[in-house]
Design an enzyme around this catalytic site. Structure first.
Site, PDB file in Angstrom:
ATOM      1  N   ASN A  43      -9.668 -13.963  -9.151  1.00 23.27           N
ATOM      2  CA  ASN A  43     -10.876 -13.558  -8.416  1.00 23.27           C
ATOM      3  C   ASN A  43     -11.800 -12.757  -9.329  1.00 23.27           C
ATOM      4  O   ASN A  43     -12.197 -11.625  -9.020  1.00 23.27           O
ATOM      5  CB  ASN A  43     -10.502 -12.758  -7.164  1.00 23.27           C
ATOM      6  N   HIS A 103     -12.053  -7.006   1.712  1.00 22.31           N
ATOM      7  CA  HIS A 103     -11.217  -8.134   2.124  1.00 22.31           C
ATOM      8  C   HIS A 103     -11.024  -8.171   3.636  1.00 22.31           C
ATOM      9  O   HIS A 103     -10.918  -9.253   4.217  1.00 22.31           O
ATOM     10  CB  HIS A 103      -9.852  -8.062   1.438  1.00 22.31           C
TER      11      HIS A 103
END
Length: 495
Positions: free
Chosen positions: A350, A381
């Site tokens: 990521n 998140h």
């Protein structure tokens, strides 16, 4: 009285288009996932068309902005239906901040509004929609847009609200001197190449791409003449796109086979929790976590290919003179699978989110940058409890790994054989540590996470705490950090 008929599958539980429901039934894949893949494949073909027929030399920037935005809005509505309203509301609210807020506060207001709205949506998915399991996950595009909104706001603040000498070299390079127009703002946030699966990118790079200056700008940055080119080259992304589509296909096959064979639910079944030996649990946890990766490899590599097909993502020339199209790459699979440290693993997973965290948090906060960056990452998140187990465990593992490296690594650098032993050992430890740390991230809830960690005797938590307590750590100053700026660099040169 006859029972109420049940739906034949869960695939209708989506707010997006149901046009592809027959295909969903045929493949046995949830409709929201089918919509996502089809949209990305259509985006891939649209990207080729965009690059070939709407070239910057023959098409105005406004037309390119408008087309990219219209396609993006359509894809969002197709995939998420009325949930897409959340995305549009956030974009409009933050553009109002962009226009009205002072440059000294624009980054603060944008950050708190974007993160606040995203957090409210995350909470609603858990406590209103019961973990979002039977509903379309609209938070993905919202998370990407939040990254872009905050990145842009900080870069506008750097360009208009701070002195050049107070910026780091990277902040100075990316600082924005003029606020974007409404069309530029919409295009940057909602363009069809990245609105569904990202990745986040810098506003300057995106505008250079739209205006046809992106590739030349990157070639000038790496000094193309020194790379052996006698004239300014015109690199094609076709080879990079084909390569990434190959990776995407392999990832899809692994997802349809390996992921289905080793679902994460295996980690809470009776055999794993009560009957398997501890070494067997270690190995099985590693296999299950490996099996959970292909869906990320698939989505992120396909998104990268879409951007490249449009002509966006060129990063320059490597040491061998090869053109690189990895500016927007979100992962490096080889480095992930061969990582010999927790840090190396995180740096290649990521990637664009890590860059965003560094841009808006790590480089800017005066105290405890590692801890605050982990907290921001967790909030971004979502609010699933499993995320916080992962990030709190990650802080412990990061500190412990740093202590071990600082105290023992130098003993293994005296010969190749010792270095090879060190690398092999740290690879195995890293892979097992990552599997243990990220398991709650995919399990989401508290109960399965506690069940898993109890079955593993909380071994990594205990080892990490013992290392932190008993190994000497490099002294960390708890006074305010002074980030490296152009002014501090120039001052050092004159000393």
């Amino acid at each position: 009285m006859a029972a109420e008929p049940q739906p034949s599958s869960l695939s209708y539980r989506t707010t997006g288009s149901t046009y592809l429901h027959p295909l969903s039934e045929l493949l046995g894949i949830p409709l929201d996932q089918v919509n996502f893949v089809v949209c990305q494949l259509v985006a891939l073909f649209a990207a080729f068309w965009f690059r070939i027929y709407l070239r910057p030399g023959t098409t105005s920037s406004d037309v390119r902005h408008a087309v990219a935005t219209i396609f993006g809005i359509y894809f969002v509505i197709f995939c998420f239906g009325w949930y897409s309203v959340h995305l549009f509301v956030l974009v409009l609210m933050c553009y109002a901040i962009m226009v009205t807020a002072s440059v000294s506060n624009i980054h603060r207001y944008s950050f708190f509004v974007a993160m606040g709205y995203l957090t409210i949506c995350h909470i609603s998915r858990i406590y209103i929609f019961h973990y979002g399991i039977l509903t379309t996950d609209f938070s993905g595009p919202l998370m990407i847009v939040t990254q872009k909104i905050t990145t842009l706001a900080f870069q506008v603040h750097d360009g208009l609200g701070r002195r050049a000498e107070d910026l780091s070299a990277e902040q100075h390079r990316l600082a924005i001197k003029v606020k974007p127009s409404f069309l530029e703002y919409l295009s940057y946030l909602l363009n069809f190449m990245s609105v569904i699966a990202g990745p986040c990118n810098n506003f300057k790079d995106y505008i250079a791409f739209i205006e046809g200056k992106h590739i030349h700008m990157k070639l000038l940055e790496v000094n193309w003449k020194r790379k052996g080119f006698h004239s300014l080259p015109e690199p094609s992304p076709t080879g990079a796109v084909i390569h990434k589509l190959g990776i995407t296909l392999v990832s899809l096959l692994l997802f349809l086979t390996l992921t289905k064979t080793f679902p994460v639910t295996c980690l809470v079944d009776d055999w794993f929790v009560h009957k398997a030996s501890f070494p067997a649990r270690l190995c099985y946890l590693y296999v299950v976590m490996q099996a959970s990766k292909p869906k990320y490899y698939f989505a992120w590599t396909l998104a990268d290919a879409v951007n490249n097909a449009a002509g966006f993502g060129f990063s320059g020339v490597d040491k061998n003179g090869n053109f690189c199209w990895d500016l927007l790459s979100n992962l490096n699979i080889w480095k992930i699978e061969t990582a010999t440290s927790f840090k190396m693993y995180l740096e290649n997973w990521n990637i664009q989110t890590a860059t965003w965290l560094k841009c808006v948090c790590y480089q800017r906060v005066p105290w405890y940058p590692t801890v605050l960056t982990f907290i921001l990452s967790a909030l971004w998140h979502g609010v699933y409890p499993g995320y916080y187990f992962t990030f709190l465990t990650g802080i412990l593992v990061t500190l412990a790994a740093r202590a071990v490296r600082n105290n023992y690594r130098h003993y293994f650098l005296s010969s190749r054989a010792l270095k090879a032993v060190y690398d092999a050992g740290t690879w195995a430890v890293t892979q097992l540590a990552v599997s243990y740390t990220v398991a709650p991230f995919v399990m989401l809830a508290v109960e399965p996470t506690i069940s898993l960690y109890k079955s593993m005797y909380f071994y990594l938590h205990i080892i990490s705490l013992l290392i932190i307590l008993f190994l000497p750590m490099k002294p960390q100053a708890h006074t305010q950090r002074r980030p490296q700026t152009l002014n501090s660099i120039n001052k050092r040169k004159t000393d």
